[in-house]
Each structure stands twice: as C-alpha cells, then as structure tokens.
Design an enzyme around this catalytic site. Structure first.
Site, mmCIF file in Angstrom:
data_model
loop_
_atom_site.group_PDB
_atom_site.id
_atom_site.type_symbol
_atom_site.label_atom_id
_atom_site.label_comp_id
_atom_site.label_asym_id
_atom_site.label_seq_id
_atom_site.Cartn_x
_atom_site.Cartn_y
_atom_site.Cartn_z
ATOM 1 N N GLU A 1 6.860 12.971 8.034
ATOM 2 C CA GLU A 1 5.966 12.783 7.636
ATOM 3 C C GLU A 1 4.993 14.107 9.115
ATOM 4 O O GLU A 1 4.328 13.392 9.473
ATOM 5 C CB GLU A 1 4.820 12.434 7.269
ATOM 6 C CG GLU A 1 5.615 11.044 6.103
ATOM 7 C CD GLU A 1 4.902 9.774 5.211
ATOM 8 O OE1 GLU A 1 3.762 10.070 5.533
ATOM 9 O OE2 GLU A 1 5.588 9.736 4.012
ATOM 10 N N HIS B 1 2.356 12.272 0.308
ATOM 11 C CA HIS B 1 1.410 10.995 0.650
ATOM 12 C C HIS B 1 0.708 11.035 0.336
ATOM 13 O O HIS B 1 -0.656 11.124 0.629
ATOM 14 C CB HIS B 1 1.887 10.781 2.245
ATOM 15 C CG HIS B 1 2.016 9.285 3.171
ATOM 16 N ND1 HIS B 1 2.560 8.729 3.498
ATOM 17 C CD2 HIS B 1 1.091 8.519 2.313
ATOM 18 C CE1 HIS B 1 1.985 7.279 3.684
ATOM 19 N NE2 HIS B 1 1.359 7.243 2.950
HETATM 20 N N1 LIG Z 1 2.298 6.587 -0.776
HETATM 21 C C1 LIG Z 1 1.270 5.632 -0.214
HETATM 22 O O1 LIG Z 1 -0.435 6.479 0.130
HETATM 23 C C2 LIG Z 1 0.699 3.955 -0.827
HETATM 24 C C3 LIG Z 1 1.971 3.836 -0.126
HETATM 25 N N2 LIG Z 1 1.869 2.097 -0.019
HETATM 26 C C4 LIG Z 1 2.903 0.970 0.156
HETATM 27 O O2 LIG Z 1 3.179 0.675 -0.959
HETATM 28 C C5 LIG Z 1 4.396 -0.285 -0.973
HETATM 29 C C6 LIG Z 1 3.781 -1.572 -1.822
HETATM 30 O O3 LIG Z 1 2.335 -1.823 -1.699
HETATM 31 P P1 LIG Z 1 1.848 -2.973 -2.458
HETATM 32 O O4 LIG Z 1 2.316 -3.420 -3.697
HETATM 33 O O5 LIG Z 1 0.416 -2.866 -1.285
HETATM 34 O O6 LIG Z 1 2.550 -4.543 -0.950
HETATM 35 P P2 LIG Z 1 2.475 -5.897 -1.802
HETATM 36 O O7 LIG Z 1 2.891 -6.788 0.098
HETATM 37 O O8 LIG Z 1 1.729 -6.182 -2.112
HETATM 38 O O9 LIG Z 1 4.032 -5.900 -2.073
HETATM 39 C C7 LIG Z 1 5.470 -5.470 -1.754
HETATM 40 C C8 LIG Z 1 6.228 -6.845 -1.773
HETATM 41 O O10 LIG Z 1 7.534 -6.228 -1.826
HETATM 42 C C9 LIG Z 1 8.264 -7.830 -1.799
HETATM 43 N N3 LIG Z 1 9.075 -7.689 -0.904
HETATM 44 C C10 LIG Z 1 9.571 -7.290 0.868
HETATM 45 N N4 LIG Z 1 10.773 -7.292 0.851
HETATM 46 C C11 LIG Z 1 11.479 -7.406 -0.215
HETATM 47 C C12 LIG Z 1 13.394 -6.553 -0.307
HETATM 48 N N5 LIG Z 1 13.700 -6.610 0.539
HETATM 49 N N6 LIG Z 1 13.714 -6.387 -1.744
HETATM 50 C C13 LIG Z 1 12.636 -6.434 -2.512
HETATM 51 N N7 LIG Z 1 11.184 -7.143 -2.377
HETATM 52 C C14 LIG Z 1 10.436 -7.608 -1.168
HETATM 53 C C15 LIG Z 1 7.439 -8.378 -1.266
HETATM 54 O O11 LIG Z 1 7.863 -9.704 -1.501
HETATM 55 C C16 LIG Z 1 5.827 -8.277 -2.131
HETATM 56 O O12 LIG Z 1 5.883 -8.965 -2.977
HETATM 57 C C17 LIG Z 1 4.031 -0.958 0.611
HETATM 58 O O13 LIG Z 1 5.771 -0.456 1.571
HETATM 59 C C18 LIG Z 1 2.816 0.452 0.781
HETATM 60 O O14 LIG Z 1 2.571 0.768 2.488
HETATM 61 C C19 LIG Z 1 0.160 1.532 -0.804
HETATM 62 C C20 LIG Z 1 -0.288 2.092 -1.129
HETATM 63 C C21 LIG Z 1 -0.072 3.974 -1.122
HETATM 64 O O1 LIG Z 2 -1.942 1.962 2.161
HETATM 65 C C1 LIG Z 2 -0.993 2.735 2.350
HETATM 66 O O2 LIG Z 2 -0.433 2.167 2.676
HETATM 67 C C2 LIG Z 2 -0.482 4.145 2.368
HETATM 68 O O3 LIG Z 2 0.513 4.735 2.030
HETATM 69 C C3 LIG Z 2 -1.976 5.112 2.344
HETATM 70 O O4 LIG Z 2 -1.927 5.831 3.375
HETATM 71 P P1 LIG Z 2 -2.986 6.616 3.785
HETATM 72 O O5 LIG Z 2 -3.968 5.596 3.579
HETATM 73 O O6 LIG Z 2 -3.156 8.413 2.501
HETATM 74 O O7 LIG Z 2 -2.208 7.434 4.697
#
Ligand SMILES: NC(=O)C1=CN([C@@H]2O[C@H](COP(=O)(O)OP(=O)(O)OC[C@H]3O[C@@H](n4cnc5c(N)ncnc54)[C@H](O)[C@@H]3O)[C@@H](O)[C@H]2O)C=CC1
Ligand SMILES: O=C(O)C(=O)COP(=O)(O)O
Length: 378
Positions: free
Chosen positions: A264, A282
């Site tokens: 990225e 992102h």
């Molecule tokens: N695009 C963006 O800007 C954002 C991206 N994210 C990303 O989204 C993802 C999820 O975030 P949250 O829901 O807050 O996390 P969370 O920790 O609440 O949920 C993640 C889940 O994935 C599960 N997991 C772990 N290994 C696994 C596997 N092998 N197969 C299936 N499930 C598995 C865990 O048990 C957990 O329940 C993270 O990677 C986070 O960094 C979060 C916020 C913003």
């Molecule tokens: O919180 C996360 O995991 C995100 O991916 C959000 O990323 P950012 O804070 O927007 O750079």
C-alpha cells in the site's frame, strides 16, 4: 503501575482530539506525518510514546532505536505494521483501540457487496465518459444470495446482521467463536470446506497472520461456485492477489472489492484496473466518526496508563505484566546493570557475540528476566 510519558510522537494522520487530550494532560506532543523510515529511526529516541495508524511501519530497527519508548499506540485495530515481538522483548507496551472503527469497516464492507452486485462504480465511470450503457450493466439481486464470512469477530458480526436485512443467508467460519454464539447473530457456523461451494459472496474479516495469509487462493477458487465474488476490507494478503487475478480472468471469480493490498499503495495496478474489480485506498476506517473515536480512545488509554488506572487495549500486557510489576523491577535493574557491565567488558558487540547467563540460588527463577534485560542493554 503508572507510566511516565513526557513526550509523545504522532506519526500518522490522527484526529486533532488525540493531541488535545494528551496536551491537556501535560504531555509534550509532536505530530509529524511525513517522516521517512530513516528520520523516524533518528527521531524516536526522544520519545516515551508513539501513536500510529497503518502507514507508519514500526519495524524491529525502529524499536531498536527507541531507547526511551514505553508505549506504542495504534489508533485503530490491526497491528501488523508493528513488530509486537520486538516491542515485547524491549518491554514496550503495544495497545490498539479495538472497536473504535468496527462500524465504519463493516459499513464499507456492506457498501462493497452492493457495489459489486450492481457494478455501481463501473456504471458510474461509463456514464461519466458519456455512455448510456444499460445492457452492459446487468446486475444481480443480493436477496436470497449466500454471504460467507470468514472471521466472525467485531466486524464480521456487524457485516452479518446488516446483510441479513437485505435477505442474504449468512454462513461463516471462525476458529474461536463457536456455532451457538454465531447463531445468536444469525450466522450458520461451517467449516471452510463446507463454506466454499455454497458462497455467492465471500468476505474476509480476520487479522493477517500466517494461518490467514493467502487464505483465499487458487485451490479455494477451484472449490467455489463459478462467479463467486470476493470482498477484502481486512488486510492485503489474506486474498492471494495473483490467484484472484487469474480467477477473474478465467471467469471463475465474478468480481472483487478490495480496500486493502499486499503493498500500500500498490506498485502494480493490474488488479485495481481490472474491469471486475472495485477498489478503495484503505478507507475502511476513514470516517469522521471512526477517526474521532479512535483518536479519543488512544489518547485516553495513554492518559489512563500514565495515571496507573488501566492498560485497556494493551495487546502484550500479559507478557509484560511480569516484567513491569514492582516485585520484578529489581531483577530488571540488575539485568540492565549486568548488561552494561558485559557490554563495556566485551568492547565491540555484534550479532555474533554470545552471552551466557548462569544464575544460582533460590531466585534463579528470575533468570529469564535478567537474561532478557542483559540482552536488551547489550
Ligand atoms: N480496512 C480497514 O480500514 C480496516 C481493517 N480492519 C481489519 O479487519 C480485520 C478484522 O477486524 P476485527 O473484526 O475488529 O477483529 P476481531 O479480532 O474482532 O475479529 C477477527 C476474527 O478473526 C478470527 N480468526 C482468526 N484466525 C482465523 C482464521 N484462520 N480463520 C477464520 N477466522 C479467524 C478471530 O477468531 C476473530 O474472531 C482485521 O484484520 C483488522 O485489522 C479493521 C478496521 C478497519
Ligand atoms: O484499524 C485497522 O485495522 C485499519 O486497517 C485502519 O487503518 P487506518 O487507521 O485507516 O490506517
């Protein structure tokens, strides 16, 4: 234990609330979002605390240079840009703000499902270019389709309940969250092998860890329905980008929506320029609400740590609690002193230097602690 945080660096774009809260608590805050890696390595020794989002890469060499750093705060969720092992070895707390951006990431995911089903971005581009192409953009309803959710944590759950209101069947897999719990929010728990052939849409919401790297790969595509659509608003690399491109070109994958990429910003734009791909740079957490929340939360968590109130959001607290407790402080100090002595006796220390620590007596259980601190000082 209260942390002393005199000076904190914010190296990514974080809502001004973060600075305001820290300053109101007499922390000297510097916000510099333009530092190169070399500049960060040069600057970091001045700071007790560091606050980042996903852009700053807090690698082992940054941590090695951080002689005073006590805490790294992630104003967001994912900490894959922080070398947590290196931080833990150095006694640095790593904390995030779990939940502050959940709704925003979930809403973007739902937006992506809708965008894919009707090719909204492509139709918009076409119309902007002066075409009136109603035939080309034949969509399909979301109603009655099956959404497979891999990772049923905070975001996965919010995506499920929202897409159910469109009439989607939601199936999912999570190794930690059991079937009876996910059933409470309307998801049918299945193994991955059961999920793949049923899914019309697959969305991933896991962290990027060895187990999830390239989780959606060529083999998975071979088990999916023809035309399956993929959404990744989690982390670049969970979907194998090469396999995705091949599946799109072969007609196996009917569309992909990507908010995150292995690199990225991406250097190679082949995937984002593919006619069946919808992408955003992102933006999952990029809403005023989420940014306001995570900024406030991380600042407040720092203040609480300074006041010895709590270490909410600390990811390596378990590993560090022993090292930070008052009872073990004398051993840490002893280790540091021995490390300094060893370093001055050894002269030049390099990666081939070997250190042997032998302890005797009833406190030899503290050996590991002493050893770690000798090595850190060395
Ligand atoms: N695009 C963006 O800007 C954002 C991206 N994210 C990303 O989204 C993802 C999820 O975030 P949250 O829901 O807050 O996390 P969370 O920790 O609440 O949920 C993640 C889940 O994935 C599960 N997991 C772990 N290994 C696994 C596997 N092998 N197969 C299936 N499930 C598995 C865990 O048990 C957990 O329940 C993270 O990677 C986070 O960094 C979060 C916020 C913003
Ligand atoms: O919180 C996360 O995991 C995100 O991916 C959000 O990323 P950012 O804070 O927007 O750079």
């Amino acid at each position: 234990m209260a942390l002393t945080l005199k000076k904190v660096l914010i190296s990514d774009e974080v809502d001004p609330k973060c600075v305001q809260i820290l300053q109101a608590n007499e922390v000297d805050v510097v916000k510099d979002t333009k530092l190169t890696k070399e500049q960060l390595i040069q600057e970091i020794p001045k700071y007790d605390g560091l606050i980042v989002r996903s852009a700053t890469k807090v690698t082992a060499d940054v941590i090695a240079a951080a002689s005073k750093l006590k805490i790294i705060g992630r104003a967001g969720t994912g900490v894959d840009n922080i070398d947590c092992d290196a931080a833990t070895k150095k006694g640095i707390i790593v904390m995030n703000t779990p939940g502050g951006n959940t709704l925003s990431a979930a809403e973007l995911t739902c937006t992506m499902v809708c965008a894919l089903s009707r090719q909204v971005p492509q139709a918009n581009d076409s119309l902007r270019a002066g075409r009136w192409d109603r035939k080309k953009f034949m969509g399909s309803e979301i109603f009655g389709k099956t959404l497979a959710i891999v990772g049923l944590g905070r975001i996965g759950k919010e995506v499920a309940t929202r897409m159910q209101s469109f009439g989607m069947r939601t199936i999912g897999f999570d190794p930690i969250i059991p079937a009876d719990v996910v059933a409470e929010f309307g998801v049918e728990w299945m193994s991955l092998e059961e999920l793949w052939p049923l899914a019309d849409y697959i969305t991933v919401h896991t962290p990027l860890i060895p187990k999830t790297k390239n989780m959606i790969n060529a083999e998975v595509f071979s088990k999916c329905k023809k035309g399956v659509k993929i959404i990744n608003v989690a982390r670049g690399g969970i979907v194998d980008e090469e396999a995705l491109l091949e599946a799109l070109n072969a007609g196996k994958c009917g569309g992909a929506a990507l908010d995150v990429f292995i690199q990225e910003p991406p250097k190679d734009f082949t995937l984002v320029q593919h006619p069946l791909v919808v992408s955003t740079p992102h933006l999952g957490a990029n809403t005023t609400e989420a940014q306001s929340r995570v900024a406030e939360e991380i600042a407040q968590q720092f203040v609480d740590a300074m006041q010895g109130k709590s270490l909410f959001g600390a990811l390596n607290a378990q590993a560090l609690s022993n090292a930070l407790s008052p009872a073990t402080q004398p051993w840490v100090t002893l280790g540091e002193a021995l490390g300094r002595l060893a370093a001055s006796l050894a002269g030049e220390v390099n990666s081939n230097t070997q250190v042997q620590v032998i302890t005797y007596g009833e406190y030899r259980m503290q050996c590991r602690l002493i050893e770690n601190n000798i090595l850190v000082v060395e």
